[in-house]
Scaffold this motif. Sequence first.
Motif, PDB file in Angstrom:
ATOM      1  N   THR A 329     -28.431 -33.443  -5.354  1.00  0.00           N
ATOM      2  CA  THR A 329     -27.012 -32.671  -5.333  1.00  0.00           C
ATOM      3  C   THR A 329     -27.509 -31.041  -5.045  1.00  0.00           C
ATOM      4  N   GLU A 330     -28.656 -30.859  -5.367  1.00  0.00           N
ATOM      5  CA  GLU A 330     -28.974 -29.340  -5.182  1.00  0.00           C
ATOM      6  C   GLU A 330     -29.496 -28.968  -3.628  1.00  0.00           C
ATOM      7  N   CYS A 331     -29.609 -30.050  -2.901  1.00  0.00           N
ATOM      8  CA  CYS A 331     -30.101 -29.608  -1.740  1.00  0.00           C
ATOM      9  C   CYS A 331     -29.320 -30.689  -0.476  1.00  0.00           C
ATOM     10  N   GLY A 332     -28.522 -31.393  -1.035  1.00  0.00           N
ATOM     11  CA  GLY A 332     -27.998 -32.053   0.298  1.00  0.00           C
ATOM     12  C   GLY A 332     -28.926 -33.185   0.819  1.00  0.00           C
ATOM     13  N   GLY A 333     -28.473 -33.926   1.793  1.00  0.00           N
ATOM     14  CA  GLY A 333     -29.524 -34.746   2.522  1.00  0.00           C
ATOM     15  C   GLY A 333     -30.674 -34.080   3.337  1.00  0.00           C
ATOM     16  N   VAL A 334     -31.939 -34.094   2.696  1.00  0.00           N
ATOM     17  CA  VAL A 334     -32.938 -33.330   3.435  1.00  0.00           C
ATOM     18  C   VAL A 334     -33.703 -34.196   4.537  1.00  0.00           C
ATOM     19  N   THR A 335     -34.083 -35.277   4.156  1.00  0.00           N
ATOM     20  CA  THR A 335     -34.907 -36.026   4.890  1.00  0.00           C
ATOM     21  C   THR A 335     -34.286 -37.340   5.503  1.00  0.00           C
ATOM     22  N   THR A 336     -34.375 -37.601   6.851  1.00  0.00           N
ATOM     23  CA  THR A 336     -34.050 -38.888   7.480  1.00  0.00           C
ATOM     24  C   THR A 336     -35.120 -39.207   8.417  1.00  0.00           C
ATOM     25  N   CYS A 337     -34.830 -40.363   9.115  1.00  0.00           N
ATOM     26  CA  CYS A 337     -35.741 -40.661  10.229  1.00  0.00           C
ATOM     27  C   CYS A 337     -34.817 -40.347  11.500  1.00  0.00           C
ATOM     28  N   PRO A 338     -35.537 -39.845  12.336  1.00  0.00           N
ATOM     29  CA  PRO A 338     -34.712 -39.651  13.800  1.00  0.00           C
ATOM     30  C   PRO A 338     -34.575 -40.851  14.440  1.00  0.00           C
ATOM     31  N   PHE A 339     -33.874 -40.994  15.524  1.00  0.00           N
ATOM     32  CA  PHE A 339     -33.685 -42.147  16.246  1.00  0.00           C
ATOM     33  C   PHE A 339     -34.957 -42.486  16.920  1.00  0.00           C
ATOM     34  N   ASP A 340     -35.985 -41.629  17.216  1.00  0.00           N
ATOM     35  CA  ASP A 340     -37.221 -41.962  17.922  1.00  0.00           C
ATOM     36  C   ASP A 340     -38.210 -42.266  16.901  1.00  0.00           C
ATOM     37  N   ALA A 341     -37.932 -42.498  15.562  1.00  0.00           N
ATOM     38  CA  ALA A 341     -39.208 -42.545  14.645  1.00  0.00           C
ATOM     39  C   ALA A 341     -39.516 -43.905  14.875  1.00  0.00           C
ATOM     40  N   PRO A 342     -40.818 -43.867  14.733  1.00  0.00           N
ATOM     41  CA  PRO A 342     -41.735 -45.186  14.813  1.00  0.00           C
ATOM     42  C   PRO A 342     -41.500 -46.180  13.693  1.00  0.00           C
ATOM     43  N   GLU A 343     -41.316 -47.520  14.075  1.00  0.00           N
ATOM     44  CA  GLU A 343     -40.566 -48.412  13.253  1.00  0.00           C
ATOM     45  C   GLU A 343     -41.277 -48.420  11.758  1.00  0.00           C
ATOM     46  N   GLU A 344     -42.655 -48.469  11.753  1.00  0.00           N
ATOM     47  CA  GLU A 344     -43.375 -48.282  10.575  1.00  0.00           C
ATOM     48  C   GLU A 344     -42.826 -47.235   9.488  1.00  0.00           C
ATOM     49  N   LYS A 345     -42.394 -46.014   9.951  1.00  0.00           N
ATOM     50  CA  LYS A 345     -41.954 -45.008   9.345  1.00  0.00           C
ATOM     51  C   LYS A 345     -40.541 -45.434   8.460  1.00  0.00           C
ATOM     52  N   LEU A 346     -39.674 -45.894   9.326  1.00  0.00           N
ATOM     53  CA  LEU A 346     -38.559 -46.631   8.461  1.00  0.00           C
ATOM     54  C   LEU A 346     -38.693 -47.550   7.689  1.00  0.00           C
ATOM     55  N   TYR A 347     -39.929 -48.125   7.379  1.00  0.00           N
ATOM     56  CA  TYR A 347     -39.914 -49.012   6.372  1.00  0.00           C
ATOM     57  C   TYR A 347     -40.894 -48.419   5.270  1.00  0.00           C
ATOM     58  N   THR A 348     -41.720 -47.405   5.463  1.00  0.00           N
ATOM     59  CA  THR A 348     -42.692 -46.860   4.649  1.00  0.00           C
ATOM     60  C   THR A 348     -42.142 -45.450   4.142  1.00  0.00           C
ATOM     61  N   THR A 349     -41.581 -44.738   4.820  1.00  0.00           N
ATOM     62  CA  THR A 349     -41.001 -43.289   4.168  1.00  0.00           C
ATOM     63  C   THR A 349     -39.777 -43.098   4.133  1.00  0.00           C
ATOM     64  N   ASP A 350     -39.413 -42.090   3.761  1.00  0.00           N
ATOM     65  CA  ASP A 350     -38.034 -41.412   3.574  1.00  0.00           C
ATOM     66  C   ASP A 350     -37.659 -40.351   4.480  1.00  0.00           C
ATOM     67  N   GLY A 351     -38.423 -40.391   5.552  1.00  0.00           N
ATOM     68  CA  GLY A 351     -38.313 -39.619   6.814  1.00  0.00           C
ATOM     69  C   GLY A 351     -38.751 -38.308   6.698  1.00  0.00           C
ATOM     70  N   LEU A 352     -38.313 -37.654   7.906  1.00  0.00           N
ATOM     71  CA  LEU A 352     -38.774 -36.211   8.407  1.00  0.00           C
ATOM     72  C   LEU A 352     -37.529 -35.098   7.688  1.00  0.00           C
ATOM     73  N   PRO A 353     -38.206 -33.934   7.251  1.00  0.00           N
ATOM     74  CA  PRO A 353     -37.216 -32.989   6.718  1.00  0.00           C
ATOM     75  C   PRO A 353     -36.299 -32.668   8.038  1.00  0.00           C
ATOM     76  N   CYS A 354     -35.147 -32.145   7.654  1.00  0.00           N
ATOM     77  CA  CYS A 354     -34.438 -31.463   8.646  1.00  0.00           C
ATOM     78  C   CYS A 354     -34.950 -30.075   9.022  1.00  0.00           C
ATOM     79  N   PRO A 355     -35.016 -29.807  10.467  1.00  0.00           N
ATOM     80  CA  PRO A 355     -35.502 -28.508  11.162  1.00  0.00           C
ATOM     81  C   PRO A 355     -35.437 -27.301  10.124  1.00  0.00           C
ATOM     82  N   SER A 356     -34.333 -27.043   9.369  1.00  0.00           N
ATOM     83  CA  SER A 356     -34.219 -25.910   8.785  1.00  0.00           C
ATOM     84  C   SER A 356     -34.838 -25.712   7.387  1.00  0.00           C
TER      85      SER A 356
END
Length: 542
Positions: A329-356
């Motif tokens: 709630t304090e910072c919105g959705g900060v990390t997601t996986c971009p479309f070109d993320a390696p498949e294993e990152k989708l399964y084992t991480t919570d993504g990359l932070p937004c560039p800002s």
Amino acid sequence: MTSAAPIPLLCDRLQAIAARDPGRELVVDEVRGRHTYGQVAEQVERVAAGLRALDIGAGDVVVVQLPNWAPFLVLHLALTAVGAVTATIPIVYRTRELTGVLALTGAKALIVPDVHRGHDYVAMAGELELAAPAMRHVIVVGGGETGAGAVPRGMVDYQALLRSPVSSPAGPKPGIDDLTALGFTSGTTGALKAAMYSTRVLAATNAGLRDRYGLNEGDRIFACSPIGHAVGFTHALRMVVTIGGSLVMQDKWDAGRALERIQAERCTYMACATPFLMDLVYHPSLAQRDRMASVRLFLCGGATIPQKLMSDARAALPRTFTSPLWGMTECGGVTTCPFDAPEEKLYTTDGLPCPSMELRVVDREGRPLPPGQDGELLVRGPMLTMGYYRQPELTREAWRPDGFFRTGDQARIDEDGYVRITGRIKDLIIRGGVNIAPADVEDVVFKHPRVANVAVVGYPDPRLGERICAFVVLSQGERLDLAEVQAWMEAAGISKQKWPERVEIVDRLPMTTSGKVQKFLLRQRIAETLAAESTATGARLA
């Protein structure tokens, strides 16, 4: 070098789209039908005029407790137009929570439905008026349920606001750095806090997802997450006007009905908590509904997504990019996986932070940790809220002098910058001096074919400090005991230190409205169970 485009108030953005393309569909409400940008723009003007007539204006806090109905959008935009502050709260709040919200905010008005899911909100609001002397108005939005009647004398009918004659704005125009909204969170601790948002903060929050995924006016957002909570409010209600798209609302969660509407309305994007994804992926009519073929993006947050669920989602929704979403709630959705993320990152991480946004993992002394090591996650950047409303001590505790916010989440960041949330710092289990991340245990237990859901907590132990308890929701008609769980852990090659030492079978896990498991309630439950067992043992020995 070109300067950044100016940030408009959301109500001004609405009016600009309505002037250019008034017939474009903005919102689809199951009860109230379809509304265009032009129609909503006129409604906002009339409701804003009605609010001014009630002397609601700059800086006044108005608590909005509504389900996923089109009037929520109209009211928020009208409140923004008059400079008031929209305080969004979940529809499930009752007298106790609302009493705390009204006391903290000193709200001038409360907006409620008449009756929803059988609960009489008008009667509840009447009781609250006596305990909230600052509250001048109760505005009632009719929902058409059986039991709903005329709005009581002294309360304001939303329909009357819609009939207000349009008037010229009075007073100065709100600024993009003025307080415009409050988002309430009790998180997983139960302590009520109100995060402060400005237009600038909310614009940055949605820009992160809009830019990463190319969201645009062609997108049709399926809004099934509660609009009264952060994900629904920010990434659906405000996002739709930000991108100039369309919003398809679902009031009461029903996975089968959701699949029908997603297919019929050709929805393209949705952001929901993990239980929503689970219900859709494993629903028996998924194939019949073309596997949500129109949905190009599904962001799943609120709680850690088990690896098996992500894998199953990839197989079950072949035309949908499903990404984890971490935020607060304090910072919105900060990390997601971009479309070109390696498949294993989708399964084992919570993504990359937004560039800002800048993320950092630190140890107990606040020192940065190298990649791969667990510590507390800190965040800093334009998506971060302005602090907690009327709670300066909590703000000082959570925000460091360098501007970093202490999330309270335990995480690790890998060499590629991808983040993995491994639990709450308070949820960390320390067994025999070894730190154990609950997510590591939950991922393995969830893969058991008889397990529908699981949450892992620590419980006190006089020798080891803590031991591990797994609260398990079973698939219908199944059974499971501790020996079977431990055999499963051994077969998975997991260190014995991470094996659950108790298994508690439950019908459901206690959740926040955003889909986070309230582990403090599970810790209370296991403590009560242990105390009862100790008493029973003592009685037998006496």
